[in-house]
Design an enzyme around this catalytic site. Structure first.
Site, PDB file in Angstrom:
ATOM      1  N   ARG A   1       0.854  -1.194   0.000  1.00  0.00           N
ATOM      2  CA  ARG A   1       0.000   0.000   0.000  1.00  0.00           C
ATOM      3  C   ARG A   1       0.883   1.234   0.000  1.00  0.00           C
ATOM      4  NH1 ARG A   1      -2.943   0.616   5.135  1.00  0.00           N
ATOM      5  NH2 ARG A   1      -1.472   2.291   5.445  1.00  0.00           N
TER       6      ARG A   1
ATOM      7  N   GLU B   1       4.467   7.191   2.688  1.00  0.00           N
ATOM      8  CA  GLU B   1       5.348   6.027   2.819  1.00  0.00           C
ATOM      9  C   GLU B   1       4.824   4.908   1.930  1.00  0.00           C
ATOM     10  OE1 GLU B   1       5.485   3.549   6.273  1.00  0.00           O
ATOM     11  OE2 GLU B   1       3.394   3.890   6.767  1.00  0.00           O
TER      12      GLU B   1
ATOM     13  N   ASN C   1       4.260   0.899   2.013  1.00  0.00           N
ATOM     14  CA  ASN C   1       4.179  -0.198   2.987  1.00  0.00           C
ATOM     15  C   ASN C   1       4.306  -1.540   2.301  1.00  0.00           C
ATOM     16  OD1 ASN C   1       3.136   1.334   5.543  1.00  0.00           O
ATOM     17  ND2 ASN C   1       1.869   2.071   3.869  1.00  0.00           N
TER      18      ASN C   1
ATOM     19  N   SER D   1      -3.103  -2.772   6.116  1.00  0.00           N
ATOM     20  CA  SER D   1      -4.430  -3.008   6.687  1.00  0.00           C
ATOM     21  C   SER D   1      -5.494  -2.116   6.043  1.00  0.00           C
ATOM     22  CB  SER D   1      -4.385  -2.813   8.197  1.00  0.00           C
ATOM     23  OG  SER D   1      -3.862  -1.555   8.490  1.00  0.00           O
TER      24      SER D   1
ATOM     25  N   LYS E   1      12.178   2.730   5.865  1.00  0.00           N
ATOM     26  CA  LYS E   1      12.087   4.181   5.638  1.00  0.00           C
ATOM     27  C   LYS E   1      13.357   4.704   4.943  1.00  0.00           C
ATOM     28  CE  LYS E   1       8.255   5.233   8.239  1.00  0.00           C
ATOM     29  NZ  LYS E   1       7.624   3.940   8.396  1.00  0.00           N
TER      30      LYS E   1
ATOM     31  N   LYS F   1      11.707  10.466  11.032  1.00  0.00           N
ATOM     32  CA  LYS F   1      11.174   9.105  11.095  1.00  0.00           C
ATOM     33  C   LYS F   1      12.260   8.073  11.405  1.00  0.00           C
ATOM     34  CE  LYS F   1       7.506   9.889   7.731  1.00  0.00           C
ATOM     35  NZ  LYS F   1       6.798   9.319   6.565  1.00  0.00           N
TER      36      LYS F   1
ATOM     37  N   GLU G   1       7.571   0.671  11.802  1.00  0.00           N
ATOM     38  CA  GLU G   1       6.268   0.657  11.135  1.00  0.00           C
ATOM     39  C   GLU G   1       5.161   0.677  12.175  1.00  0.00           C
ATOM     40  OE1 GLU G   1       5.904   0.731   7.908  1.00  0.00           O
ATOM     41  OE2 GLU G   1       8.077   0.661   7.692  1.00  0.00           O
ATOM     42  N   GLY G   2       3.978   1.068  11.736  1.00  0.00           N
ATOM     43  CA  GLY G   2       2.798   0.832  12.555  1.00  0.00           C
ATOM     44  C   GLY G   2       2.298   2.012  13.368  1.00  0.00           C
TER      45      GLY G   2
ATOM     46  N   ARG H   1      -7.989   7.317   4.839  1.00  0.00           N
ATOM     47  CA  ARG H   1      -8.038   7.405   6.296  1.00  0.00           C
ATOM     48  C   ARG H   1      -8.023   8.870   6.679  1.00  0.00           C
ATOM     49  NH1 ARG H   1      -3.031   4.410   8.673  1.00  0.00           N
ATOM     50  NH2 ARG H   1      -2.365   5.168   6.636  1.00  0.00           N
TER      51      ARG H   1
HETATM   52  P1  ADP Z   1       4.238   4.478  10.011  1.00  0.00           P
HETATM   53  O1  ADP Z   1       5.139   3.467   9.428  1.00  0.00           O
HETATM   54  O2  ADP Z   1       4.338   4.564  11.484  1.00  0.00           O
HETATM   55  O3  ADP Z   1       2.828   4.355   9.514  1.00  0.00           O
HETATM   56  P2  ADP Z   1       4.340   6.942   8.460  1.00  0.00           P
HETATM   57  O4  ADP Z   1       5.498   7.352   7.666  1.00  0.00           O
HETATM   58  O5  ADP Z   1       3.153   6.474   7.702  1.00  0.00           O
HETATM   59  O6  ADP Z   1       4.823   5.871   9.526  1.00  0.00           O
HETATM   60  O7  ADP Z   1       3.892   8.141   9.384  1.00  0.00           O
HETATM   61  C1  ADP Z   1       2.805   8.054  10.270  1.00  0.00           C
HETATM   62  C2  ADP Z   1       1.854   9.225  10.100  1.00  0.00           C
HETATM   63  O8  ADP Z   1       2.541  10.462  10.238  1.00  0.00           O
HETATM   64  C3  ADP Z   1       1.227   9.294   8.718  1.00  0.00           C
HETATM   65  O9  ADP Z   1       0.086   8.488   8.651  1.00  0.00           O
HETATM   66  C4  ADP Z   1       0.917  10.775   8.583  1.00  0.00           C
HETATM   67  O10 ADP Z   1      -0.298  11.081   9.233  1.00  0.00           O
HETATM   68  C5  ADP Z   1       2.047  11.432   9.339  1.00  0.00           C
HETATM   69  N1  ADP Z   1       3.124  11.817   8.393  1.00  0.00           N
HETATM   70  C6  ADP Z   1       4.169  11.063   8.033  1.00  0.00           C
HETATM   71  N2  ADP Z   1       4.960  11.702   7.141  1.00  0.00           N
HETATM   72  C7  ADP Z   1       4.393  12.901   6.921  1.00  0.00           C
HETATM   73  C8  ADP Z   1       4.727  14.034   6.101  1.00  0.00           C
HETATM   74  N3  ADP Z   1       5.813  14.039   5.342  1.00  0.00           N
HETATM   75  N4  ADP Z   1       3.893  15.098   6.133  1.00  0.00           N
HETATM   76  C9  ADP Z   1       2.790  15.100   6.905  1.00  0.00           C
HETATM   77  N5  ADP Z   1       2.418  14.083   7.704  1.00  0.00           N
HETATM   78  C10 ADP Z   1       3.208  12.981   7.731  1.00  0.00           C
HETATM   79 MG    MG Z   2       1.976   4.797   7.743  1.00  0.00          MG
END
Ligand code: ADP
Ligand code: MG
Length: 492
Positions: A128, A144, A146, A151, A321, A381, A385-386, A467
């Site tokens: 995803r 990101e 995945n 899910s 990442k 970051k 994950e998660g 979401r």
């Molecule tokens: P995870 O692997 O924990 O899901 P993500 O990279 O998806 O990590 O980051 C988690 C959440 O943080 C995302 O669902 C989003 O809401 C927010 N986020 C992550 N990167 C960004 C970004 N570059 N700009 C704005 N919000 C972000």
């Molecule tokens: Mg995420």
């Protein structure tokens, strides 16, 4: 045409809508277990009352690049495995307890296999790719990619069906109880069927290109999973559409419930042969914390078996990442997708915001300065994950100063995306919240590939997920309790 405003309903109309919505969710499995649940009682999943506007062109672009992204990530394995492995080895040093352990499973599985080669060259990606729309340009920007345990493909279809039901029933129209949105404005994600199709594809190739219903899919789940209905919808579709049975097992129970004979994986109780191991667990350190020895051993045991893994350890790790940061470079994309057209290349590149390493390279040095001097533009970051792991804005400098600079290299620094805010309504349990929300679009994709021959056997789009979360909260995990499942309202 600009987006129609959200429906404006009177108090009594809202109350009618709420009753119908809640009954629909329970009747159709748009549900989750509450905390400390008992098996027999589930709650409505947190969802939006209305679909949230998304420009049609943004949606189209996200759909257009999915197969390219699927291919890009698996080409790390198919085309440049030693390059990937070098990076993962370095990452493992920074994060010995998790990335390191996963990498160890990968290495041990090969070491312990006949001829030092994995017995099953086929591998299934159920991926995803997540985006937010950039407010000022309407461009989609990737959050990101995945590669493990993606899910909400199940609940996404259901929320689309619910919004369609409410729309067709006239609940969204305050005056005449007409249909408020045209059908094609609120499409329904076919992710349940498409993800099930991905698993069925793997089952088909496992059985030498025959549609066997003798082999089964083993789903590795977390103990006490509250989001199990999301997974169940995919299982039901797999049985209904393809006649393929599923079993569920936790990592801890793998040893007790499965066995291997001649490398083939079987369910002990029934001696059903497993064609695919589908992970909905195993992506976070907590999945191995309760009984580390047993759970890590289970991962290795499954990895060595002949069942097709979704994902293999290496596929899971390719979604690191750090890898995502490296893949934002044009020359790297060209290297991994050598046949890509100029148009497609531009499309992929347009989905990236700046992502920096925090290492000793010149780029890393610049990024370190940015992180300390302009933190309000960034999210930091770690290799996790998660949800719930990121460090935002003004918290970045303090966080970095608290850890040894040598460890900074394990993090990536990403430009923040500024999505538009919408005043949709969120319903959680019995309460309706009316606050600004922001949304994240996920596009599902399935890809089946052969590591030995380098051949891609199937590569498909597999629906989507929207979401949403209050714009005041930084993170958006639905299961974690601060986000909700939404659907798209497409406008031009
Ligand atoms: P995870 O692997 O924990 O899901 P993500 O990279 O998806 O990590 O980051 C988690 C959440 O943080 C995302 O669902 C989003 O809401 C927010 N986020 C992550 N990167 C960004 C970004 N570059 N700009 C704005 N919000 C972000
Ligand atoms: Mg995420």
């Amino acid at each position: 045409m600009p987006a129609k405003p959200f429906p404006e309903l009177s108090e009594s109309q809202t109350s009618d809508l709420k009753e119908s919505l809640l009954q629909w969710t329970l009747a159709n499995g748009l549900v989750m277990y509450p905390p400390n649940f008992q098996d027999f009682s589930a709650n409505n999943a947190p969802i939006t009352l209305f679909p949230t506007p998304l420009p049609k062109s943004s949606f189209q672009n996200a759909q257009d690049v999915q197969k390219l992204f699927n291919e890009l990530y698996i080409n790390l394995i198919l085309k440049e495995k030693s390059w990937l492995i070098d990076i993962l080895r370095k990452l493992s040093k920074f994060d010995a307890d998790f990335t390191g352990k996963l990498f160890e499973v990968y290495e041990k599985a090969i070491e312990q296999s006949p001829n030092k080669k994995l017995i099953q060259p086929l591998s299934l990606g159920l991926f995803r790719s997540d985006y937010m729309v950039h407010d000022t340009t309407n461009e989609i920007k990737q959050i990101e990619f995945n590669t493990v345990s993606v899910s909400f493909g199940g609940l996404s279809t259901k929320v689309g069906e619910l919004h369609t039901y409410l729309n067709k029933s006239g609940y969204y129209d305050s005056d005449y109880s007409y249909q408020y949105y045209d059908d094609e404005e609120i499409p329904i994600s076919n992710s349940i069927n498409e993800l099930a199709q991905g698993l069925a594809d793997a089952n088909y190739y496992y059985n030498d290109e025959t549609k066997s219903t003798k082999t089964v899919v083993l789903i590795v789940v977390q103990p006490g999973e509250r989001n199990c209905f999301d997974q169940r919808h995919i299982e039901y579709a797999l049985l209904k559409n393809h006649g393929i049975k599923t079993y569920r097992v936790t990592l801890e129970d793998v040893e007790a419930k499965t066995t291997v004979n001649d490398s083939k994986l079987y369910i002990k109780a029934t001696m059903d042969e497993v064609s695919v191991v589908y992970y909905r667990s195993g992506y976070a350190p907590s999945d191995y914390e309760v009984n580390p020895e047993k759970t890590w051993a289970a991962r290795l045991f499954l990895e060595k078996s002949k069942a097709i893994k979704s994902p293999s350890v290496l596929t899971q790790l390719s979604g690191a990442k750090k890898i995502q940061q490296i893949l934002t470079k044009e020359e790297i994309i060209k290297q991994f997708l050598p046949d890509i057209s100029e148009t497609d290349l531009e499309k992929i590149l347009s989905t990236f915001v700046a992502i920096y390493p925090l290492d000793d390279t010149p780029e890393g040095q610049t990024a370190k300065k940015l992180a300390l001097e302009q933190p309000e533009k960034f999210v930091l970051k770690p290799q996790r994950e998660g949800g719930g792991n990121n460090i935002y804005k003004e918290n970045i400098p303090g966080f970095l100063k608290n850890i040894d600079e040598k460890e900074w290299g394990a993090y990536i620094l990403m430009e923040l995306i500024e999505p538009p805010k919408h005043k949709n309504k969120i319903i959680r349990n019995n309460d309706i919240y009316n606050e600004d929300i922001i949304s994240e679009l996920g596009i599902f994709g399935t890809i089946l590939f052969n590591e030995d021959s380098g051949k891609i056997l199937t590569n498909n789009n597999a629906g989507w997920l929207l979401r949403s979360k209050f714009s005041s909260s930084n993170e958006g995990g639905v299961a974690a309790g601060f986000g909700c499942v939404d659907n798209i309202y497409l406008y031009e």
